[in-house]
Every structure is written in C-alpha cells, then in structure tokens.
Design a protein around this motif. Structure first.
Motif, PDB file in Angstrom:
ATOM      1  N   ALA A  16      -5.614  -0.227   0.472  1.00  0.00           N
ATOM      2  CA  ALA A  16      -5.538  -0.220  -0.992  1.00  0.00           C
ATOM      3  C   ALA A  16      -6.391   0.900  -1.577  1.00  0.00           C
ATOM      4  O   ALA A  16      -7.460   1.218  -1.052  1.00  0.00           O
ATOM      5  N   LYS A  17      -5.906   1.464  -2.655  1.00  0.00           N
ATOM      6  CA  LYS A  17      -6.705   2.452  -3.385  1.00  0.00           C
ATOM      7  C   LYS A  17      -7.950   1.793  -3.956  1.00  0.00           C
ATOM      8  O   LYS A  17      -9.024   2.383  -3.969  1.00  0.00           O
ATOM      9  N   LEU A  22      -6.424  -5.388  -5.529  1.00  0.00           N
ATOM     10  CA  LEU A  22      -5.439  -6.077  -4.696  1.00  0.00           C
ATOM     11  C   LEU A  22      -5.897  -7.492  -4.385  1.00  0.00           C
ATOM     12  O   LEU A  22      -5.089  -8.421  -4.376  1.00  0.00           O
ATOM     13  N   ASN A  63       2.340  -3.420  -4.904  1.00  0.00           N
ATOM     14  CA  ASN A  63       2.620  -1.973  -5.012  1.00  0.00           C
ATOM     15  C   ASN A  63       2.386  -1.459  -6.417  1.00  0.00           C
ATOM     16  O   ASN A  63       1.859  -0.369  -6.600  1.00  0.00           O
ATOM     17  N   ASN A  66      -1.292  -1.085  -6.991  1.00  0.00           N
ATOM     18  CA  ASN A  66      -1.872  -0.045  -6.148  1.00  0.00           C
ATOM     19  C   ASN A  66      -1.523   1.371  -6.585  1.00  0.00           C
ATOM     20  O   ASN A  66      -2.082   2.326  -6.076  1.00  0.00           O
TER      21      ASN A  66
END
Length: 67
Positions: A16-17, A22, A63, A66
């Motif tokens: 994950a960024k 998340l 998604n 993210n």
C-alpha cells in the motif's frame, strides 16, 4: 500496483502507498483482526467470504483508496 482478490491481506498492506488508509478500509467493513497472524496470510477473497462481503466491492475500494 492494483490489488486483486487472490492477494493476501499482508501483501495488500505491505504494498500500500499508505498502509494506514488500507487498514482503515478493512476495519470499516468489520475486519478487526488485522494484527493476527492468520489474517495476514488470508487472501482478500477468503476474508471477504468469512465476513459476508462482496469481494469485488472490497477490492475496488482497496484500489480506490490506494490511488
């Protein structure tokens, strides 16, 4: 990176960024056991099934957050 249903929760968090964002998604849908060893090795699809969630909706949300 795009997340998929066959990825483990651990892989999702690791890639994950912003892992905290998340984790917040998982917590918001009732997955409160992110810290346990079993959850980290469970796929997103398996976790969704256990929690009665639509896996496609969950993956889409992961998604989206993210991006």
């Amino acid at each position: 990176m795009k997340f998929t249903a066959d990825m483990t929760i651990g892989e999702v968090i690791k890639n994950a960024k912003d892992p905290m964002k998340l984790q917040a998604v998982f917590l918001s849908v009732g997955m409160h056991c992110l810290g346990c060893a079993m959850a980290r090795g469970e796929t997103v699809a398996e976790a969704a099934q256990v929690h009665g969630l639509d896996v496609n909706e969950l993956v889409a949300k992961l998604n989206e957050v993210n991006e």
